[in-house]
Design a protein around this motif. Structure first.
Motif, PDB file in Angstrom:
ATOM      1  N   THR A 160       0.826  -1.196   0.000  1.00 19.08           N
ATOM      2  CA  THR A 160       0.000   0.000   0.000  1.00 19.08           C
ATOM      3  C   THR A 160       0.863   1.249   0.000  1.00 19.08           C
ATOM      4  O   THR A 160       0.614   2.193  -0.752  1.00 19.08           O
ATOM      5  CB  THR A 160      -0.944   0.018   1.212  1.00 19.08           C
ATOM      6  N   LEU A 161       1.889   1.259   0.816  1.00 18.85           N
ATOM      7  CA  LEU A 161       2.789   2.414   0.868  1.00 18.85           C
ATOM      8  C   LEU A 161       3.559   2.564  -0.430  1.00 18.85           C
ATOM      9  O   LEU A 161       3.771   3.682  -0.913  1.00 18.85           O
ATOM     10  CB  LEU A 161       3.741   2.297   2.057  1.00 18.85           C
ATOM     11  N   ALA A 162       3.982   1.461  -1.014  1.00 14.27           N
ATOM     12  CA  ALA A 162       4.707   1.524  -2.287  1.00 14.27           C
ATOM     13  C   ALA A 162       3.806   2.091  -3.377  1.00 14.27           C
ATOM     14  O   ALA A 162       4.248   2.903  -4.202  1.00 14.27           O
ATOM     15  CB  ALA A 162       5.216   0.146  -2.672  1.00 14.27           C
ATOM     16  N   TRP A 163       2.548   1.671  -3.414  1.00 19.15           N
ATOM     17  CA  TRP A 163       1.609   2.185  -4.411  1.00 19.15           C
ATOM     18  C   TRP A 163       1.387   3.685  -4.212  1.00 19.15           C
ATOM     19  O   TRP A 163       1.366   4.453  -5.172  1.00 19.15           O
ATOM     20  CB  TRP A 163       0.286   1.426  -4.328  1.00 19.15           C
ATOM     21  N   LEU A 164       1.245   4.112  -2.971  1.00 21.06           N
ATOM     22  CA  LEU A 164       1.051   5.522  -2.661  1.00 21.06           C
ATOM     23  C   LEU A 164       2.248   6.345  -3.148  1.00 21.06           C
ATOM     24  O   LEU A 164       2.078   7.395  -3.768  1.00 21.06           O
ATOM     25  CB  LEU A 164       0.843   5.713  -1.162  1.00 21.06           C
ATOM     26  N   GLU A 165       3.435   5.874  -2.886  1.00 21.31           N
ATOM     27  CA  GLU A 165       4.632   6.585  -3.327  1.00 21.31           C
ATOM     28  C   GLU A 165       4.734   6.605  -4.845  1.00 21.31           C
ATOM     29  O   GLU A 165       5.136   7.600  -5.442  1.00 21.31           O
ATOM     30  CB  GLU A 165       5.891   5.962  -2.708  1.00 21.31           C
ATOM     31  N   TYR A 166       4.352   5.512  -5.488  1.00 22.41           N
ATOM     32  CA  TYR A 166       4.362   5.464  -6.939  1.00 22.41           C
ATOM     33  C   TYR A 166       3.389   6.488  -7.513  1.00 22.41           C
ATOM     34  O   TYR A 166       3.718   7.224  -8.444  1.00 22.41           O
ATOM     35  CB  TYR A 166       4.010   4.057  -7.433  1.00 22.41           C
TER      36      TYR A 166
ATOM     37  N   LYS B 255       2.348   9.197  -6.079  1.00 20.94           N
ATOM     38  CA  LYS B 255       2.918  10.522  -5.833  1.00 20.94           C
ATOM     39  C   LYS B 255       3.983  10.859  -6.871  1.00 20.94           C
ATOM     40  O   LYS B 255       4.111  12.011  -7.278  1.00 20.94           O
ATOM     41  CB  LYS B 255       3.529  10.595  -4.426  1.00 20.94           C
ATOM     42  N   SER B 256       4.732   9.873  -7.329  1.00 24.12           N
ATOM     43  CA  SER B 256       5.774  10.130  -8.319  1.00 24.12           C
ATOM     44  C   SER B 256       5.193  10.508  -9.681  1.00 24.12           C
ATOM     45  O   SER B 256       5.847  11.162 -10.483  1.00 24.12           O
ATOM     46  CB  SER B 256       6.698   8.912  -8.463  1.00 24.12           C
ATOM     47  N   LEU B 257       3.948  10.098  -9.948  1.00 26.66           N
ATOM     48  CA  LEU B 257       3.279  10.444 -11.204  1.00 26.66           C
ATOM     49  C   LEU B 257       2.691  11.851 -11.171  1.00 26.66           C
ATOM     50  O   LEU B 257       2.477  12.461 -12.223  1.00 26.66           O
ATOM     51  CB  LEU B 257       2.152   9.448 -11.493  1.00 26.66           C
ATOM     52  N   ALA B 258       2.422  12.363 -10.003  1.00 27.90           N
ATOM     53  CA  ALA B 258       1.721  13.634  -9.854  1.00 27.90           C
ATOM     54  C   ALA B 258       2.365  14.794 -10.610  1.00 27.90           C
ATOM     55  O   ALA B 258       1.652  15.542 -11.287  1.00 27.90           O
ATOM     56  CB  ALA B 258       1.549  13.980  -8.376  1.00 27.90           C
ATOM     57  N   PRO B 259       3.670  14.991 -10.550  1.00 25.53           N
ATOM     58  CA  PRO B 259       4.242  16.138 -11.275  1.00 25.53           C
ATOM     59  C   PRO B 259       3.972  16.096 -12.780  1.00 25.53           C
ATOM     60  O   PRO B 259       3.656  17.132 -13.372  1.00 25.53           O
ATOM     61  CB  PRO B 259       5.742  16.042 -10.978  1.00 25.53           C
ATOM     62  N   ALA B 260       4.058  14.935 -13.386  1.00 27.72           N
ATOM     63  CA  ALA B 260       3.788  14.825 -14.822  1.00 27.72           C
ATOM     64  C   ALA B 260       2.330  15.113 -15.138  1.00 27.72           C
ATOM     65  O   ALA B 260       2.013  15.774 -16.131  1.00 27.72           O
ATOM     66  CB  ALA B 260       4.173  13.437 -15.326  1.00 27.72           C
TER      67      ALA B 260
ATOM     68  N   ALA C 255       2.906  11.908 -21.920  1.00 28.87           N
ATOM     69  CA  ALA C 255       3.667  12.167 -20.697  1.00 28.87           C
ATOM     70  C   ALA C 255       3.881  10.898 -19.872  1.00 28.87           C
ATOM     71  O   ALA C 255       4.920  10.738 -19.227  1.00 28.87           O
ATOM     72  CB  ALA C 255       2.954  13.213 -19.844  1.00 28.87           C
ATOM     73  N   LEU C 256       2.897   9.999 -19.899  1.00 28.03           N
ATOM     74  CA  LEU C 256       2.954   8.770 -19.106  1.00 28.03           C
ATOM     75  C   LEU C 256       2.607   7.582 -20.009  1.00 28.03           C
ATOM     76  O   LEU C 256       1.506   7.030 -19.934  1.00 28.03           O
ATOM     77  CB  LEU C 256       1.994   8.855 -17.918  1.00 28.03           C
ATOM     78  N   PRO C 257       3.530   7.181 -20.871  1.00 30.13           N
ATOM     79  CA  PRO C 257       3.212   6.152 -21.873  1.00 30.13           C
ATOM     80  C   PRO C 257       2.893   4.770 -21.306  1.00 30.13           C
ATOM     81  O   PRO C 257       2.291   3.956 -22.002  1.00 30.13           O
ATOM     82  CB  PRO C 257       4.468   6.113 -22.748  1.00 30.13           C
ATOM     83  N   ASP C 258       3.242   4.501 -20.076  1.00 27.30           N
ATOM     84  CA  ASP C 258       2.932   3.201 -19.472  1.00 27.30           C
ATOM     85  C   ASP C 258       1.477   3.103 -19.033  1.00 27.30           C
ATOM     86  O   ASP C 258       1.012   2.025 -18.666  1.00 27.30           O
ATOM     87  CB  ASP C 258       3.832   2.935 -18.262  1.00 27.30           C
ATOM     88  N   TRP C 259       0.768   4.214 -19.054  1.00 27.01           N
ATOM     89  CA  TRP C 259      -0.620   4.259 -18.615  1.00 27.01           C
ATOM     90  C   TRP C 259      -1.524   4.518 -19.810  1.00 27.01           C
ATOM     91  O   TRP C 259      -1.164   5.251 -20.723  1.00 27.01           O
ATOM     92  CB  TRP C 259      -0.818   5.370 -17.578  1.00 27.01           C
ATOM     93  N   LYS C 260      -2.723   3.954 -19.772  1.00 27.40           N
ATOM     94  CA  LYS C 260      -3.707   4.187 -20.825  1.00 27.40           C
ATOM     95  C   LYS C 260      -4.741   5.170 -20.306  1.00 27.40           C
ATOM     96  O   LYS C 260      -5.371   4.930 -19.270  1.00 27.40           O
ATOM     97  CB  LYS C 260      -4.396   2.887 -21.227  1.00 27.40           C
TER      98      LYS C 260
END
Length: 65
Positions: free
Chosen positions: A4-10, A12-17, A41-46
């Motif tokens: 859960t914490l890892a997902w939250l941090e991940y 958060k890392s997407l937020a600036p883009a 900006a985020l090609p790994d996401w659809k």
């Protein structure tokens, strides 16, 4: 708990883009332009346009999965 914490941090890392992209794309260019810019900006996401309502525009969306 670690997952859960890892997902939250991940997330958060997407937020600036996401913030930068949403700031750069003009509202008048429509949701398609935002979807395209987010995809670049985020090609790994659809991203896709899920819903529109007249009279408002805001950062956010509906998660269906």
């Amino acid at each position: 708990m670690k997952d859960t914490l890892a997902w939250l941090e991940y997330c958060k890392s997407l937020a600036p883009a996401v913030v930068e992209t949403c700031t750069k794309v003009s509202v008048s260019s429509g949701p398609g332009a935002l979807v395209k810019a987010l995809g670049q900006a985020l090609p790994d996401w659809k991203f896709r346009h899920a819903m529109s309502r007249g009279g408002w525009y805001r950062l956010g969306g509906i998660l269906d999965q």
